[in-house]
Design a protein around this motif. Structure first.
Motif, PDB file in Angstrom:
ATOM      1  N   SER A   1       0.752  -1.309  -0.576  1.00  0.00           N
ATOM      2  CA  SER A   1       0.033  -0.085   0.087  1.00  0.00           C
ATOM      3  C   SER A   1       0.956   1.382  -0.226  1.00  0.00           C
ATOM      4  O   SER A   1       0.395   2.491  -0.335  1.00  0.00           O
ATOM      5  N   TYR A   2       1.897   1.467   0.774  1.00  0.00           N
ATOM      6  CA  TYR A   2       2.885   2.683   1.233  1.00  0.00           C
ATOM      7  C   TYR A   2       4.033   2.519  -0.325  1.00  0.00           C
ATOM      8  O   TYR A   2       3.335   3.718  -1.008  1.00  0.00           O
ATOM      9  N   ILE A   3       3.229   1.570  -1.069  1.00  0.00           N
ATOM     10  CA  ILE A   3       4.542   1.223  -2.570  1.00  0.00           C
ATOM     11  C   ILE A   3       3.614   2.502  -3.747  1.00  0.00           C
ATOM     12  O   ILE A   3       3.780   3.267  -4.051  1.00  0.00           O
ATOM     13  N   ILE A   4       2.410   1.649  -3.237  1.00  0.00           N
ATOM     14  CA  ILE A   4       0.922   2.205  -4.349  1.00  0.00           C
ATOM     15  C   ILE A   4       0.568   3.733  -3.991  1.00  0.00           C
ATOM     16  O   ILE A   4       0.911   5.023  -4.826  1.00  0.00           O
ATOM     17  N   ILE A   5       0.306   4.016  -2.992  1.00  0.00           N
ATOM     18  CA  ILE A   5       0.561   5.579  -2.336  1.00  0.00           C
ATOM     19  C   ILE A   5       1.488   6.725  -3.079  1.00  0.00           C
ATOM     20  O   ILE A   5       1.232   7.745  -3.399  1.00  0.00           O
ATOM     21  N   TYR A   6       2.451   5.861  -3.059  1.00  0.00           N
ATOM     22  CA  TYR A   6       3.797   7.079  -3.007  1.00  0.00           C
ATOM     23  C   TYR A   6       4.502   6.830  -4.571  1.00  0.00           C
ATOM     24  O   TYR A   6       4.352   7.803  -4.423  1.00  0.00           O
ATOM     25  N   SER A   7       4.063   6.035  -5.167  1.00  0.00           N
ATOM     26  CA  SER A   7       4.052   5.838  -6.590  1.00  0.00           C
ATOM     27  C   SER A   7       2.802   6.856  -6.982  1.00  0.00           C
ATOM     28  O   SER A   7       2.993   7.487  -7.935  1.00  0.00           O
ATOM     29  N   SER A   8       1.860   6.967  -7.050  1.00  0.00           N
ATOM     30  CA  SER A   8       0.853   7.376  -7.071  1.00  0.00           C
ATOM     31  C   SER A   8       0.772   9.093  -6.822  1.00  0.00           C
ATOM     32  O   SER A   8       0.907   9.809  -7.839  1.00  0.00           O
ATOM     33  N   VAL A   9       1.054   9.646  -5.611  1.00  0.00           N
ATOM     34  CA  VAL A   9       1.245  10.704  -5.308  1.00  0.00           C
ATOM     35  C   VAL A   9       3.242  11.537  -6.086  1.00  0.00           C
ATOM     36  O   VAL A   9       2.845  12.048  -7.208  1.00  0.00           O
ATOM     37  N   MET A  10       3.726  11.034  -6.690  1.00  0.00           N
ATOM     38  CA  MET A  10       4.876  11.095  -7.739  1.00  0.00           C
ATOM     39  C   MET A  10       4.353  11.207  -9.307  1.00  0.00           C
ATOM     40  O   MET A  10       5.028  12.195  -9.548  1.00  0.00           O
ATOM     41  N   VAL A  11       3.163  10.308  -9.376  1.00  0.00           N
ATOM     42  CA  VAL A  11       3.250  10.681 -10.555  1.00  0.00           C
ATOM     43  C   VAL A  11       2.003  12.005 -10.791  1.00  0.00           C
ATOM     44  O   VAL A  11       2.330  12.142 -12.446  1.00  0.00           O
ATOM     45  N   ILE A  12       1.140  12.272  -9.792  1.00  0.00           N
ATOM     46  CA  ILE A  12       0.712  13.589  -9.661  1.00  0.00           C
ATOM     47  C   ILE A  12       1.542  15.093  -9.758  1.00  0.00           C
ATOM     48  O   ILE A  12       1.431  15.757 -10.134  1.00  0.00           O
ATOM     49  N   ILE A  13       2.762  14.526  -9.160  1.00  0.00           N
ATOM     50  CA  ILE A  13       3.357  15.410  -8.521  1.00  0.00           C
ATOM     51  C   ILE A  13       4.113  15.715 -10.515  1.00  0.00           C
ATOM     52  O   ILE A  13       4.023  17.363 -10.800  1.00  0.00           O
ATOM     53  N   VAL A  14       4.776  14.883 -10.918  1.00  0.00           N
ATOM     54  CA  VAL A  14       5.687  14.944 -12.180  1.00  0.00           C
ATOM     55  C   VAL A  14       4.446  15.583 -13.308  1.00  0.00           C
ATOM     56  O   VAL A  14       4.649  15.879 -14.026  1.00  0.00           O
ATOM     57  N   ALA A  15       2.951  14.710 -13.133  1.00  0.00           N
ATOM     58  CA  ALA A  15       1.778  14.981 -13.931  1.00  0.00           C
ATOM     59  C   ALA A  15       2.117  17.016 -14.342  1.00  0.00           C
ATOM     60  O   ALA A  15       1.321  17.565 -15.017  1.00  0.00           O
TER      61      ALA A  15
END
Length: 206
Positions: A7-21
């Motif tokens: 769950s941490y990996i998924i949340i972390y990846s999602s946040v990074m994708v949103i920031i980069v986007a």
């Protein structure tokens, strides 16, 4: 938070994708006005090149365009036509667009005020082969051979302008030599010219 959980990996990846986007969208919106200006300026330079006015700095090109291009007219079916004046003489610039070997090709062709004799031409491409098909853009000498050619045959109806292999040129008044080693690109230019001028035929017959 347990960093070993999925769950941490998924949340972390999602946040990074949103920031980069968000950052990419912000940069795109910030640079878009500048890109639009550059695209518009490049188009003006291409139109000037078809009028045999080349190698101008950006500000010179902008000033010269305002001086030379008197109006842009939209005729039937959304076709654009540029009414110009060079050395006190009226010229018409026609946009042309077609397909080369690997992708879109396009350009601008300037006509004298008889609406038949080519005053100058400029061609561009998206992905033609360097040293071969790309010569339609890179070779000024190849573009210059269109000067003085006739678009229409003597009957005023038939589109005569064409690009052919040197051995196949039968009517030098209207036919130009193909780019050596780039038959398909040259055929694309020929078809582009014939199809484009056919759309403007009614206007030029007036």
């Amino acid at each position: 938070m347990n960093t070993n959980k999925n769950s941490y990996i998924i949340i972390y990846s999602s946040v990074m994708v949103i920031i980069v986007a968000f950052l990419l969208a912000f940069i795109y919106q910030t640079l878009k006005p500048m890109q639009d200006v550059n695209v518009a300026l490049d188009k003006k330079k291409q139109i000037l090149a078809s009028l045999n006015i080349r190698d101008l700095a950006n500000q010179e090109a902008e000033t010269k365009y305002q001086e030379v291009v008197k109006s842009e007219t939209t005729i039937s079916d959304g076709l654009s036509l540029y009414d110009c004046e060079v050395d006190g003489k009226r010229k018409y610039v026609v946009p042309v667009r077609g397909m080369g070997l690997w992708g879109p090709i396009w350009g601008y062709v300037a006509l004298d005020d008889d609406k038949n004799t080519i005053f100058g031409a400029y061609f561009n491409h998206e992905s033609e082969t360097a040293g071969l098909g790309a010569e339609i853009k890179d070779s000024k000498a190849w573009q210059d051979q269109f000067r003085g050619k006739k678009v229409f045959a003597a009957d005023g109806e038939t589109i005569a302008i064409a690009v052919k292999k040197k051995a196949d040129v039968k009517n030098p008044e209207s036919e130009c030599d193909a780019v050596t080693g780039a038959t398909l690109t040259s055929d694309g230019v020929s078809l582009m010219l014939q199809e484009s001028f056919a759309k403007y035929k009614d206007f030029f017959k007036k």
